[in-house]
Design a protein around this motif. Structure first.
Motif, PDB file in Angstrom:
ATOM      1  N   ALA A 243       1.481  -3.136 -16.757  1.00 43.18           N
ATOM      2  CA  ALA A 243       0.990  -3.626 -15.480  1.00 43.18           C
ATOM      3  C   ALA A 243       0.830  -5.128 -15.519  1.00 43.18           C
ATOM      4  CB  ALA A 243      -0.354  -2.970 -15.148  1.00 43.18           C
ATOM      5  N   LYS A 244       0.869  -5.703 -14.333  1.00 40.89           N
ATOM      6  CA  LYS A 244       0.549  -7.104 -14.152  1.00 40.89           C
ATOM      7  C   LYS A 244      -0.440  -7.186 -13.006  1.00 40.89           C
ATOM      8  CE  LYS A 244       0.824 -11.631 -13.890  1.00 40.89           C
ATOM      9  NZ  LYS A 244       0.433 -12.566 -14.954  1.00 40.89           N
ATOM     10  N   VAL A 245      -1.482  -7.929 -13.193  1.00 40.45           N
ATOM     11  CA  VAL A 245      -2.453  -8.146 -12.134  1.00 40.45           C
ATOM     12  C   VAL A 245      -2.461  -9.627 -11.803  1.00 40.45           C
ATOM     13  CG1 VAL A 245      -4.842  -7.906 -11.398  1.00 40.45           C
ATOM     14  CG2 VAL A 245      -3.848  -6.226 -12.965  1.00 40.45           C
TER      15      VAL A 245
ATOM     16  N   VAL B 211      -8.183  -2.595 -12.490  1.00 40.68           N
ATOM     17  CA  VAL B 211      -6.954  -2.208 -11.820  1.00 40.68           C
ATOM     18  C   VAL B 211      -7.306  -1.067 -10.872  1.00 40.68           C
ATOM     19  CG1 VAL B 211      -4.599  -1.373 -12.120  1.00 40.68           C
ATOM     20  CG2 VAL B 211      -5.603  -2.900 -13.811  1.00 40.68           C
TER      21      VAL B 211
ATOM     22  N   GLN C  33      -5.104  -0.805 -19.862  1.00 41.94           N
ATOM     23  CA  GLN C  33      -3.953  -0.085 -19.306  1.00 41.94           C
ATOM     24  C   GLN C  33      -2.894   0.110 -20.385  1.00 41.94           C
ATOM     25  OE1 GLN C  33      -4.197   1.038 -15.900  1.00 41.94           O
ATOM     26  NE2 GLN C  33      -6.192   0.505 -16.681  1.00 41.94           N
TER      27      GLN C  33
ATOM     28  N   ALA D 252      -4.172 -12.500  -9.670  1.00 37.46           N
ATOM     29  CA  ALA D 252      -5.427 -12.735  -8.968  1.00 37.46           C
ATOM     30  C   ALA D 252      -5.820 -14.193  -9.144  1.00 37.46           C
ATOM     31  CB  ALA D 252      -6.528 -11.804  -9.502  1.00 37.46           C
TER      32      ALA D 252
ATOM     33  N   ARG E 197      -8.311 -14.065 -12.947  1.00 35.43           N
ATOM     34  CA  ARG E 197      -6.946 -13.671 -13.262  1.00 35.43           C
ATOM     35  C   ARG E 197      -6.853 -13.037 -14.643  1.00 35.43           C
ATOM     36  NH1 ARG E 197      -3.215 -18.766 -15.161  1.00 35.43           N
ATOM     37  NH2 ARG E 197      -4.536 -19.451 -16.838  1.00 35.43           N
TER      38      ARG E 197
ATOM     39  N   GLN F 288      -6.138  -9.383  -5.050  1.00 33.27           N
ATOM     40  CA  GLN F 288      -5.259  -9.272  -6.206  1.00 33.27           C
ATOM     41  C   GLN F 288      -4.074  -8.396  -5.836  1.00 33.27           C
ATOM     42  OE1 GLN F 288      -8.188  -7.652  -9.001  1.00 33.27           O
ATOM     43  NE2 GLN F 288      -7.116  -5.691  -9.019  1.00 33.27           N
TER      44      GLN F 288
ATOM     45  N   VAL G 161     -10.560  -7.448 -15.457  1.00 33.40           N
ATOM     46  CA  VAL G 161     -10.108  -7.244 -14.090  1.00 33.40           C
ATOM     47  C   VAL G 161      -9.825  -5.770 -13.901  1.00 33.40           C
ATOM     48  CG1 VAL G 161      -8.343  -7.772 -12.384  1.00 33.40           C
ATOM     49  CG2 VAL G 161      -9.174  -9.553 -13.918  1.00 33.40           C
TER      50      VAL G 161
ATOM     51  N   ALA H 208      -7.804  -4.132 -16.700  1.00 35.08           N
ATOM     52  CA  ALA H 208      -6.381  -4.341 -16.961  1.00 35.08           C
ATOM     53  C   ALA H 208      -6.072  -4.270 -18.445  1.00 35.08           C
ATOM     54  CB  ALA H 208      -5.944  -5.688 -16.388  1.00 35.08           C
TER      55      ALA H 208
ATOM     56  N   GLU I 295      -1.312  -5.767  -7.780  1.00 37.19           N
ATOM     57  CA  GLU I 295      -1.121  -5.018  -9.015  1.00 37.19           C
ATOM     58  C   GLU I 295       0.292  -4.443  -9.071  1.00 37.19           C
ATOM     59  OE1 GLU I 295      -5.750  -3.413  -8.615  1.00 37.19           O
ATOM     60  OE2 GLU I 295      -4.059  -2.035  -8.404  1.00 37.19           O
TER      61      GLU I 295
END
Length: 647
Positions: free
Chosen positions: A48-50, A31, A43, A52, A5, A126, A29, A40, A128
């Motif tokens: 953004a939110k990932v 993207v 970015q 996972a 995560r 995941q 992670v 990530a 995104e």
């Protein structure tokens, strides 16, 4: 494939401190929806939110909207348990694009809140959330952003041994049962994947009683395979979705949703001199759903057949510029026809879209710079009605300046155009699940958005934070106006259906987001504080409908050895900024959730026993973004228990 995560959102202006922690090791992670395949943490221009790993499993709900509803700037349409779509910064429908492995989901969830997203989060590796220049790769209309569900149904790497994950969970609020799993393996240079999910849930309990017609029955399954070598890979996949869910309105409707999907994906490394990768994707979707009345007979039949293709060519740096060029096409046939011989809600309409896009990045001294552009031509051709075509141009530029080590200031400017959707142009019939008679306008202009976004962030250390402010001016914004008139199934004066006329007007959406994290990935104690607010107004006066409430949240967690536990509280203020045709305020609420889990090693298996508690105080929660806010509160106190096996 292990995907840990991470967190990357845009926001934060608070202070939060806890006493025990170790220096976090920030995971990398990737993207997947980013054109350059960055992690990530890279970015910089795409807030953004990932989701996972454990975080995704803890937040997983019966719908994509429920799963993402407590992320920064994200709310949900909350149309019962079966249909809840993400709303980003107060923008919904076609302005938030839904992807599966970087390709359009091609359902009809963007047309109306009662339509579920045809992508399953329970089997996702995941999820995104992206905004900014990268969104231009996937559609000019995604002015709110995009959500990409990554299930790796087409494998991109050879697993050295059989790997998989199986999970079973039950929930008390709806007598829910859910079983899901994924399995990956390889034989020589052939990789394969299998996934599936089964969900049954009865009508759920609320603090004011059981909510009728809120049950769900969902089945999904998919298979895929790839040939993988040093030069890259090529693969195919097929999937099937079957979903029957209730509409918790007085009419007692149900929706019977089915989708077959077939995809091709490929990547060639160093295809020729000066280029890093060539990607080609194609996807065919056959989607349909029936809106079933209380008597069990279908009333409206929705169908959408879509063929999408896209290729991307990423070049090596030229004079410091690194970028991706691509072409995307889409060919769809959509209809919403009466099953009873009455007026059709939307006639059979053939739509085509052809687009070219370019996204580039470079450094100007310490400043990281990113720019993107997209040109697109959209045609709508109904069997009855006026043909329309739209030429769309979209562009975005942004930069980030690390003015002090560990701190950065960024800004993004974007210009985007969206073609009116088929139902906004050609609707002229009853929509029973929403109890409306919808009337479109074939003379609508294209929607044009101008957005500015400024953020400041702290990117290193045990305590990290981000803060965002944004302002989006939209010319010819399209929205549904409930007039107050009542019509019958034929569109004549009656008492069955509310008249909903699609209208255009200039609008402004603006807001701010803030988030602070303490030790988000390390062992020991961790914490998070966040706040978000947005407001949409019409330039001629009045508010946009279904606007999200201002929220503040705090959470804390502890992780040590096999144990993990957490507690979160979200407070939403009352929402009284109503559109002219909305009649009731939405009261504020507090939502308290908790989780605890224990990992047990059994041979080659990691067994995770988990307990999730949602809405612990059994509060009556009604969300302002829901059309059914006066009818359908969110579920009451719910205990979710289960076990997950990984190998």
């Amino acid at each position: 494939m292990k995907i840990q995560r991470t967190l990357l959102a845009s926001a934060i202006l608070s202070a939060y401190s806890l006493a025990f922690a170790q220096t976090p090791v920030v995971p990398q992670v990737v993207v997947t929806a980013n054109p350059f395949g960055n992690s990530a943490n890279d970015q910089i221009l795409t807030p953004a939110k990932v989701l996972a790993g454990d975080e995704l499993r803890d937040k997983s709900g019966s719908s994509l909207g429920e799963t993402l509803s407590q992320e920064l700037g994200v709310s949900a349409s909350a149309f019962g348990a079966g249909a809840s779509r993400p709303i980003i910064r107060g923008l919904e429908g076609a302005r938030v694009k839904m992807l599966e492995n970087g390709m359009a989901v091609s359902d009809v969830s963007g047309l109306s809140n009662d339509h579920a997203v045809a992508a399953e989060g329970a089997t996702a590796q995941q999820i995104e959330i992206l905004r900014g220049p990268a969104a231009l790769l996937y559609g000019s209309g995604a002015i709110g952003g995009l959500v990409n569900v990554v299930n790796e149904r087409i494998p991109t790497a050879l697993e050295p041994k059989l790997t998989g994950q199986m999970e079973a969970r039950g929930s008390t609020v709806d007598s829910g049962r859910n079983a899901s799993g994924t399995l990956d393996g390889a034989v020589d240079k052939l990789a394969w994947h299998i996934d599936g999910n089964l969900r049954n849930a009865d009508d759920y309990n609320t603090p004011v009683g059981r909510l009728a017609h809120s049950d769900t029955r969902s089945r999904t399954g998919g298979i895929g395979g790839s040939y993988i070598d040093n030069w890259g890979f090529v693969g195919v996949s097929a999937s099937r979705l079957s979903n029957v869910y209730g509409i918790p309105s007085a009419e007692g409707s149900k929706i019977d949703q089915k989708q077959n999907r077939f995809d091709i994906d490929s990547l060639v490394k160093s295809p020729f001199e000066g280029f890093e990768t060539f990607k080609f994707k194609a996807g065919y979707t056959d989607y349909k759903h029936a809106e079933i009345g209380e008597d069990g007979a279908p009333e409206v039949l929705f169908k959408n057949r879509s063929l999408e293709t896209r290729f991307e060519l990423t070049h090596k740096p030229i004079a410091g510029w690194h970028g991706t060029f691509g072409v995307q096409t889409e060919n769809t046939n959509f209809s919403a026809l009466s099953a009873e011989g009455g007026p059709d809600t939307v006639p059979v309409t053939h739509s085509t879209s052809n687009a070219a896009f370019l996204v580039e990045e470079t450094d100007f001294g310490p400043v990281k710079f990113n720019a993107g552009g997209r040109v697109e031509r959209v045609k709508r051709e109904p069997v009855t009605g006026v043909n329309r075509s739209f030429n769309l141009q979209s562009a975005s530029v942004g930069g980030q300046w690390p003015f002090v080590h560990g701190y950065a200031l960024g800004a993004t400017f974007s210009y985007a155009q969206r073609a009116p959707s088929t139902e906004e142009l050609y609707s002229s019939g009853p929509h029973d699940a929403t109890v409306t008679f919808d009337i479109g306008n074939a003379d609508f202009k294209k929607e044009t958005s101008r957005n500015i976004e400024i953020n400041v962030q702290k990117t290193t250390g045990l305590v990290r934070w981000k803060a965002n402010v944004f302002r989006n001016k939209v010319s010819d914004f399209i929205y549904g106006h409930i007039t107050g008139n009542l019509l019958d199934e034929e569109g004549n004066p009656g008492d069955e259906l509310r008249e909903r006329i699609f209208e255009q007007a200039d609008a402004t959406i603006q807001g701010a987001e803030a988030e602070l994290e303490y030790n988000p990935t390390g062992a020991g104690w961790s914490g998070r504080v966040f706040a978000d607010t947005s407001r949409g107004k019409l330039e001629r006066g009045g508010n946009l409908p279904l606007q999200p409430a201002t929220r503040v949240g705090v959470s804390t967690a502890y992780k040590m050895g096999p144990w993990r536990a957490g507690l979160s509280l979200v407070h939403a203020q009352s929402q009284d900024r109503l559109a002219s045709f909305e009649t009731t305020d939405t009261p504020g609420y507090n939502q308290l959730n908790a989780n605890v889990s224990y990992v047990q090693k059994v041979g080659d298996y990691d067994l995770t026993w988990f307990l999730l508690a949602k809405n612990l105080t059994n509060e009556e929660i009604r969300v302002s973004t829901s059309v059914l806010k006066d009818i359908a509160p969110l579920p009451g106190r719910n205990v979710v228990f289960g076990v997950r096996a990984k190998f």
